[in-house]
Scaffold this motif. Structure first.
Motif, PDB file in Angstrom:
ATOM      1  N   GLU A 174      -3.031 -42.064  57.225  1.00  0.00           N
ATOM      2  CA  GLU A 174      -4.222 -42.838  56.861  1.00  0.00           C
ATOM      3  C   GLU A 174      -5.512 -42.055  57.069  1.00  0.00           C
ATOM      4  N   SER A 175      -5.459 -40.983  57.835  1.00  0.00           N
ATOM      5  CA  SER A 175      -6.641 -40.152  58.088  1.00  0.00           C
ATOM      6  C   SER A 175      -6.827 -39.032  57.074  1.00  0.00           C
ATOM      7  N   VAL A 176      -5.842 -38.834  56.209  1.00  0.00           N
ATOM      8  CA  VAL A 176      -5.890 -37.723  55.253  1.00  0.00           C
ATOM      9  C   VAL A 176      -6.914 -38.012  54.162  1.00  0.00           C
ATOM     10  N   ILE A 177      -7.840 -37.063  53.970  1.00  0.00           N
ATOM     11  CA  ILE A 177      -8.881 -37.222  52.947  1.00  0.00           C
ATOM     12  C   ILE A 177      -8.747 -36.202  51.818  1.00  0.00           C
ATOM     13  N   ARG A 178      -7.954 -35.132  52.036  1.00  0.00           N
ATOM     14  CA  ARG A 178      -7.796 -34.110  51.001  1.00  0.00           C
ATOM     15  C   ARG A 178      -6.453 -33.444  51.172  1.00  0.00           C
ATOM     16  N   THR A 179      -5.806 -33.185  50.036  1.00  0.00           N
ATOM     17  CA  THR A 179      -4.573 -32.401  50.031  1.00  0.00           C
ATOM     18  C   THR A 179      -4.697 -31.297  48.997  1.00  0.00           C
ATOM     19  N   ARG A 180      -3.983 -30.222  49.269  1.00  0.00           N
ATOM     20  CA  ARG A 180      -3.864 -29.141  48.289  1.00  0.00           C
ATOM     21  C   ARG A 180      -2.404 -28.784  48.182  1.00  0.00           C
ATOM     22  N   MET A 181      -1.936 -28.634  46.965  1.00  0.00           N
ATOM     23  CA  MET A 181      -0.548 -28.263  46.719  1.00  0.00           C
ATOM     24  C   MET A 181      -0.526 -27.002  45.874  1.00  0.00           C
ATOM     25  N   TYR A 182       0.207 -26.040  46.351  1.00  0.00           N
ATOM     26  CA  TYR A 182       0.382 -24.782  45.631  1.00  0.00           C
ATOM     27  C   TYR A 182       1.853 -24.706  45.262  1.00  0.00           C
TER      28      TYR A 182
ATOM     29  N   HIS B 242       5.893 -22.936  40.050  1.00  0.00           N
ATOM     30  CA  HIS B 242       6.296 -23.202  38.667  1.00  0.00           C
ATOM     31  C   HIS B 242       5.632 -24.480  38.154  1.00  0.00           C
ATOM     32  N   ALA B 243       4.980 -24.397  37.006  1.00  0.00           N
ATOM     33  CA  ALA B 243       4.366 -25.575  36.399  1.00  0.00           C
ATOM     34  C   ALA B 243       5.413 -26.638  36.089  1.00  0.00           C
ATOM     35  N   ARG B 244       6.637 -26.227  35.860  1.00  0.00           N
ATOM     36  CA  ARG B 244       7.706 -27.197  35.556  1.00  0.00           C
ATOM     37  C   ARG B 244       7.939 -28.174  36.716  1.00  0.00           C
ATOM     38  N   ASP B 245       7.467 -27.828  37.920  1.00  0.00           N
ATOM     39  CA  ASP B 245       7.708 -28.653  39.106  1.00  0.00           C
ATOM     40  C   ASP B 245       6.592 -29.659  39.389  1.00  0.00           C
ATOM     41  N   VAL B 246       5.582 -29.706  38.529  1.00  0.00           N
ATOM     42  CA  VAL B 246       4.432 -30.588  38.774  1.00  0.00           C
ATOM     43  C   VAL B 246       4.861 -32.043  38.958  1.00  0.00           C
ATOM     44  N   ASP B 247       5.739 -32.545  38.126  1.00  0.00           N
ATOM     45  CA  ASP B 247       6.139 -33.951  38.231  1.00  0.00           C
ATOM     46  C   ASP B 247       6.837 -34.250  39.551  1.00  0.00           C
ATOM     47  N   GLU B 248       7.718 -33.373  39.990  1.00  0.00           N
ATOM     48  CA  GLU B 248       8.449 -33.599  41.237  1.00  0.00           C
ATOM     49  C   GLU B 248       7.537 -33.465  42.458  1.00  0.00           C
ATOM     50  N   VAL B 249       6.642 -32.505  42.418  1.00  0.00           N
ATOM     51  CA  VAL B 249       5.673 -32.342  43.506  1.00  0.00           C
ATOM     52  C   VAL B 249       4.746 -33.558  43.540  1.00  0.00           C
ATOM     53  N   GLY B 250       4.300 -33.986  42.367  1.00  0.00           N
ATOM     54  CA  GLY B 250       3.452 -35.169  42.276  1.00  0.00           C
ATOM     55  C   GLY B 250       4.146 -36.428  42.757  1.00  0.00           C
TER      56      GLY B 250
ATOM     57  N   ALA C 236       6.490 -36.615  45.066  1.00  0.00           N
ATOM     58  CA  ALA C 236       6.532 -36.563  46.528  1.00  0.00           C
ATOM     59  C   ALA C 236       5.158 -36.890  47.119  1.00  0.00           C
ATOM     60  N   HIS C 237       4.095 -36.343  46.505  1.00  0.00           N
ATOM     61  CA  HIS C 237       2.743 -36.615  46.988  1.00  0.00           C
ATOM     62  C   HIS C 237       2.441 -38.105  46.902  1.00  0.00           C
ATOM     63  N   LYS C 238       2.761 -38.712  45.782  1.00  0.00           N
ATOM     64  CA  LYS C 238       2.507 -40.151  45.603  1.00  0.00           C
ATOM     65  C   LYS C 238       3.267 -40.963  46.636  1.00  0.00           C
TER      66      LYS C 238
ATOM     67  N   LEU D 289       4.065 -40.200  49.632  1.00  0.00           N
ATOM     68  CA  LEU D 289       3.456 -40.077  50.950  1.00  0.00           C
ATOM     69  C   LEU D 289       2.021 -40.606  51.016  1.00  0.00           C
ATOM     70  N   PHE D 290       1.255 -40.446  49.940  1.00  0.00           N
ATOM     71  CA  PHE D 290      -0.190 -40.663  50.013  1.00  0.00           C
ATOM     72  C   PHE D 290      -0.730 -41.745  49.081  1.00  0.00           C
ATOM     73  N   ASP D 291       0.114 -42.456  48.392  1.00  0.00           N
ATOM     74  CA  ASP D 291      -0.362 -43.447  47.420  1.00  0.00           C
ATOM     75  C   ASP D 291      -1.283 -44.481  48.057  1.00  0.00           C
ATOM     76  N   ALA D 292      -0.981 -44.892  49.264  1.00  0.00           N
ATOM     77  CA  ALA D 292      -1.794 -45.929  49.925  1.00  0.00           C
ATOM     78  C   ALA D 292      -3.170 -45.430  50.341  1.00  0.00           C
ATOM     79  N   VAL D 293      -3.317 -44.109  50.582  1.00  0.00           N
ATOM     80  CA  VAL D 293      -4.606 -43.597  51.057  1.00  0.00           C
ATOM     81  C   VAL D 293      -5.393 -42.847  49.990  1.00  0.00           C
ATOM     82  N   ARG D 294      -4.723 -42.398  48.959  1.00  0.00           N
ATOM     83  CA  ARG D 294      -5.369 -41.738  47.810  1.00  0.00           C
ATOM     84  C   ARG D 294      -6.387 -40.665  48.196  1.00  0.00           C
ATOM     85  N   PRO D 295      -5.950 -39.575  48.837  1.00  0.00           N
ATOM     86  CA  PRO D 295      -6.886 -38.501  49.174  1.00  0.00           C
ATOM     87  C   PRO D 295      -7.321 -37.735  47.931  1.00  0.00           C
ATOM     88  N   ALA D 296      -8.418 -37.020  48.041  1.00  0.00           N
ATOM     89  CA  ALA D 296      -8.761 -36.054  46.993  1.00  0.00           C
ATOM     90  C   ALA D 296      -7.629 -35.031  46.987  1.00  0.00           C
TER      91      ALA D 296
END
Length: 135
Positions: free
Chosen positions: A74-82, A85-93, A95-97, A99-106
């Motif tokens: 709940e304290s997270v305000i920003r995330t960066r993902m490196y 492979h561009a093909r992995d954007v959906d799977e990385v996204g 996982a991010h959602k 974990l962080f959907d409720a707090v919606r960090p930048a």
């Protein structure tokens, strides 16, 4: 001006922290910054070949560092993902959602050419806010 006493640093088990000379996380004022974090636990890669599992593992490691400052997701305000492979954007996204959907960090997601361990598909960074009255 920030005094050395007002900066707190924590370490983790990354083999590169000692070699390169960095902290897993640094707290100063009302912010906590978590360094680039890979999906390694005890030096063992989690989710080899699986960008979703690697993203979850990397963010869990980063969130473990935040817990050392008594902070949670709940304290997270920003995330960066490196990712490598561009093909992995959906799977990385996904996982991010999860974990962080409720707090919606930048958030920032960038495709890079690779990491120091070629099996790693994802590395993450986290920034958290701990309140203006934090010490």
């Amino acid at each position: 001006m920030t005094s050395p006493e007002s900066v707190r640093r924590v370490q983790a088990d990354s083999p590169w922290e000692e070699t390169i000379g960095f902290a897993r996380a640094v707290a100063v004022g009302d912010r906590v910054l978590v360094s680039g974090t890979m999906p390694l636990v005890g030096g063992v890669l989690q989710g080899e070949g699986d960008p979703y599992e690697q993203t979850l593992a990397a963010f869990r490691n980063a969130l473990d560092a935040l817990r050392k400052f008594d902070l949670g997701v709940e304290s997270v305000i920003r995330t960066r993902m490196y990712l490598t492979h561009a093909r992995d954007v959906d799977e990385v996204g996904r996982a991010h959602k999860e974990l962080f959907d409720a707090v919606r960090p930048a958030a920032t997601l960038v495709v890079v050419s690779g990491f120091v361990d070629s099996r790693v598909l994802v590395e993450v960074e986290v920034e958290a806010f701990r309140g203006a009255d934090a010490t």
